[in-house]
Design a protein around this motif. Sequence first.
Motif, PDB file in Angstrom:
ATOM      1  N   ARG A  12       0.827  -1.213   0.000  1.00 34.95           N
ATOM      2  CA  ARG A  12       0.000   0.000   0.000  1.00 34.95           C
ATOM      3  C   ARG A  12       0.859   1.260   0.000  1.00 34.95           C
ATOM      4  O   ARG A  12       0.618   2.212  -0.734  1.00 34.95           O
ATOM      5  N   ILE A  13       1.910   1.237   0.845  1.00 33.96           N
ATOM      6  CA  ILE A  13       2.783   2.409   0.932  1.00 33.96           C
ATOM      7  C   ILE A  13       3.514   2.599  -0.395  1.00 33.96           C
ATOM      8  O   ILE A  13       3.649   3.722  -0.894  1.00 33.96           O
ATOM      9  N   GLY A  14       3.943   1.490  -1.010  1.00 33.94           N
ATOM     10  CA  GLY A  14       4.601   1.561  -2.310  1.00 33.94           C
ATOM     11  C   GLY A  14       3.700   2.200  -3.355  1.00 33.94           C
ATOM     12  O   GLY A  14       4.121   3.092  -4.094  1.00 33.94           O
ATOM     13  N   VAL A  15       2.428   1.762  -3.370  1.00 35.46           N
ATOM     14  CA  VAL A  15       1.466   2.315  -4.323  1.00 35.46           C
ATOM     15  C   VAL A  15       1.311   3.814  -4.087  1.00 35.46           C
ATOM     16  O   VAL A  15       1.261   4.618  -5.020  1.00 35.46           O
ATOM     17  N   ALA A  16       1.281   4.213  -2.803  1.00 34.10           N
ATOM     18  CA  ALA A  16       1.127   5.634  -2.472  1.00 34.10           C
ATOM     19  C   ALA A  16       2.316   6.428  -3.017  1.00 34.10           C
ATOM     20  O   ALA A  16       2.135   7.514  -3.589  1.00 34.10           O
ATOM     21  N   LEU A  17       3.528   5.882  -2.871  1.00 23.48           N
ATOM     22  CA  LEU A  17       4.720   6.600  -3.348  1.00 23.48           C
ATOM     23  C   LEU A  17       4.703   6.739  -4.868  1.00 23.48           C
ATOM     24  O   LEU A  17       5.014   7.803  -5.407  1.00 23.48           O
ATOM     25  N   VAL A  18       4.316   5.659  -5.552  1.00 23.03           N
ATOM     26  CA  VAL A  18       4.235   5.715  -7.018  1.00 23.03           C
ATOM     27  C   VAL A  18       3.206   6.763  -7.440  1.00 23.03           C
ATOM     28  O   VAL A  18       3.441   7.570  -8.347  1.00 23.03           O
ATOM     29  N   THR A  19       2.060   6.770  -6.733  1.00 16.88           N
ATOM     30  CA  THR A  19       1.027   7.753  -7.041  1.00 16.88           C
ATOM     31  C   THR A  19       1.574   9.166  -6.885  1.00 16.88           C
ATOM     32  O   THR A  19       1.339  10.050  -7.713  1.00 16.88           O
ATOM     33  N   LEU A  20       2.343   9.361  -5.803  1.00 14.98           N
ATOM     34  CA  LEU A  20       2.905  10.685  -5.533  1.00 14.98           C
ATOM     35  C   LEU A  20       3.804  11.125  -6.685  1.00 14.98           C
ATOM     36  O   LEU A  20       3.745  12.266  -7.142  1.00 14.98           O
ATOM     37  N   LEU A  21       4.602  10.179  -7.199  1.00 13.23           N
ATOM     38  CA  LEU A  21       5.515  10.482  -8.302  1.00 13.23           C
ATOM     39  C   LEU A  21       4.727  10.893  -9.545  1.00 13.23           C
ATOM     40  O   LEU A  21       5.028  11.895 -10.201  1.00 13.23           O
TER      41      LEU A  21
END
Lengths: 317, 552
Positions: A12-21
């Motif tokens: 979930r945190i990984g997905v959030a970081l990708v979204t942020l990028l």
Amino acid sequence: MNSKVLSLIAGRIGVALVTLLIVSFLVFAATEMLPGDVAQVLLGQAATPEAVAGLREAMHLDQPAIMRFLGWLGGMAHGDLGHSYTNRMAVSELIGTRLGNTMKLAAITAAVAVPVALSLGILTAIWRGSLFDRAVSTLVVGVISIPEFMVATLAVLIFAVWLGWLPALSFGGSTDSIWDILRAYAMPVITLTFVVSAQMIRMTRAAVIETMKAPYVEMALLKGASRSRMVLRHALPNAIGPIVNAMALSLSYLLGGVIIVETIFSYPGVAKLMVDAVATRDLPLIQGCAMIFCLGYLFLITIADVVAILSNPRLRH
Amino acid sequence: MNLAEIRDLHLGAVTDSGRKVEIIKGVSLDIAPGEIVALIGESGSGKTTIALSLMGHVRQGCHFESGSVTVDGTDMVTANETARARMRGTTVAYVPQSAAAGFNPAKKLMDQVVEVAKIHSLMPLDQARAKAVDIFRALALPDPENIGDRYPHQVSGGQLQRLAAAMALIGDPKLVIFDEPTTALDVTTQIEVLRAFKSVMKNGGMAGVYVSHDLAVVAQIADRIIVLKGGEIQEQGSATQILEAAGHPYTRSLLSAFKPDARVARAQDVDQLGGIVLAADQITAGYGPVDRHGRPHKIALHQVSCNLERGRNLGVIGESGSGKSTLARCMAGLLPPVSGTVSLGGNDLAPQVQRRSKEELRRLQIVFQLADTALNPAQSIGDSIGRPLRFYHCMKGGAYDARIAELLDMVRLPGAMRHRLPGELSGGQKQRVNLARALAANPEVILCDEITSALDTVVAAAVIDLLKELQRDLNLSYVFISHDLSTVEAICDDVMVMHHGRVVETLPAAGLHQAARDPYSKLLFASVPKLDIGWLDRLTQDPDFTAAMAAR
């Protein structure tokens, strides 16, 4: 807690970081597309072409967009959001002071709205179909339909103009005593509570009622459980996932969507800063504000996802 | 003095369309202390509704109209909700049909079992927990000290059902209501659970109401049987009376549906064509993500082979998780196998349904278990049946209409039904429509995946009879998948026993019990309840062997 849960949360945190990028790219691209040449605008009509060219070089505007994007991204990773075009102050510093104000308003509103919305949502689910339920549901639908500037304007009209109880502007008055602070925050908080609770009440009520249909809730009834026990001990723990998600969506609005409320009460928050930045074509500031809103939103949604994962015993054990 | 008395009970319900119907039409019955009374009937007979009325509970949409339900001196109809709640769990307790749904997934088992003691402040929690462990032990649950610390998803279905009984027994009720407590279990598990229930009830001297549609199960546990239909009592009497000297025609039809006259002599001349029509060769298949070697995460079938001869029927029997439905899905091409081939009339079929030719698809049809979900609720019956006519045979106009009428007639449904929507039909009618849709293609083989499992006994028997008739007229071959031995025996020529994705053995349907060699098939056949009151008590099975089989 086991490795499966940890890997799910890490995902979930990984997905959030990708979204942020991805969002940072979109934000940069969108501001890039704004018409007009910044150097030209900054220097005004009378500027010589040499001066404009010099400024462009000084601001790295002559570099290709992708290089500037990477530079901006790298700066952000170090906490450097660039400098404001209009007053040369660091964007992080400008946002920093305002962010504190916005967070204060959001925190106070959340502290009021979440308990109110949760208890109203649960109570309407317990007394489903009663007069209380119908009254609250009607009111909630009413509040959803009324735009917030209407609520804010009415609040100013009633409390500040007619009754004269509260100051019409949030800041500018004295902040010496707790009473003054309470008075200063009362109207924005009331308005925002109206705006964000409506969705939370509806979602809580719907989630609890949905789980009330489960056979294990009927089983609790047949064990002699009272209605409140059925709701609080049996239905609610299984409705946490959807409720927390609804809360996160509503609360994320407090970080970025409060432009109208901040403007009406001239409250010095980030949303108002962004509106001003748009008016002065201050690109680094706009980008910084947008990223802050996105970060807050992603943070809340990720928290909600993690809570939903942790509330599921099948994943926990 | 009776423990519970129901007098002239009338219950009404309001349907979704707002129409008022009477669902219980003047039922009166008595339950003596320590007596176990069975309520038996098909779905919609009102058996669960009557049982729940003993707890003063009616489900959403229903209401008490008149009559009285007296339990231990309290009229549950007129009592207020607080008084009813005081009785629930302490005087009358409930064991739900599906313990898997009746347990709260978010709470530990022990907390839910002792909740009755907590709600009614019966005893200190420590004492309640100790008592629960005693009950777990009496119900022969494994690891009684620690099983309560688990969550519902961490124990098996049979264990969960016994835990549900423990949850009912913790408050020392005078009356326990069992609502189809073993219907969702496999037969081998059902025996253990029935035994545990029976011994606990006998030792505790409690009265019980046992709701079921299965006469054979009821015969093992009940003192008295009450037969219900359409919200009315048809007949009541002692278990022996009902089983051996049933007076009412409806009871007799239930009894005869249970014992389908084994295999109507199907004319042997149908298989003049002979030869193998459908064959599966070394099929391995599974579900989940595929690893580097192309093997799925969970293998459901291990090198399964079988042959279906033209004009004959192959029964596939096994408990849940045995892979029998997966086999049907592989044959139909819905689940491409990892290895192995399916051939129809000697020609290999493509693994995926998309790559099979129209003609191959036409010859092999499938009918699913749940008639409700297999029919499009927004499409009329005529359109559902007509789709294969247009797809395979390009029919239209008069011929199309005539064929739909003919197909409906074949499955014994009135022709006017073509204009109705699936929601307006009963379960048995919907299953007939499904069958008609498969027949519309003029298939050679029909895969029947548990098609009678969701139907009531009498209705299921009628569907089986229909299948036999159609076979005689249309020269069909069936692969008949079921967990119910008696239906398989009724229609099949050969029976293949499956367990944990492997073929145990294939036997001729006539004389299954004598021919069985493998210990698992023997156990499976011996576990099917018989219409014989002393069957459960006489049955000798090694529980360790049963457990080992389940875990294998």
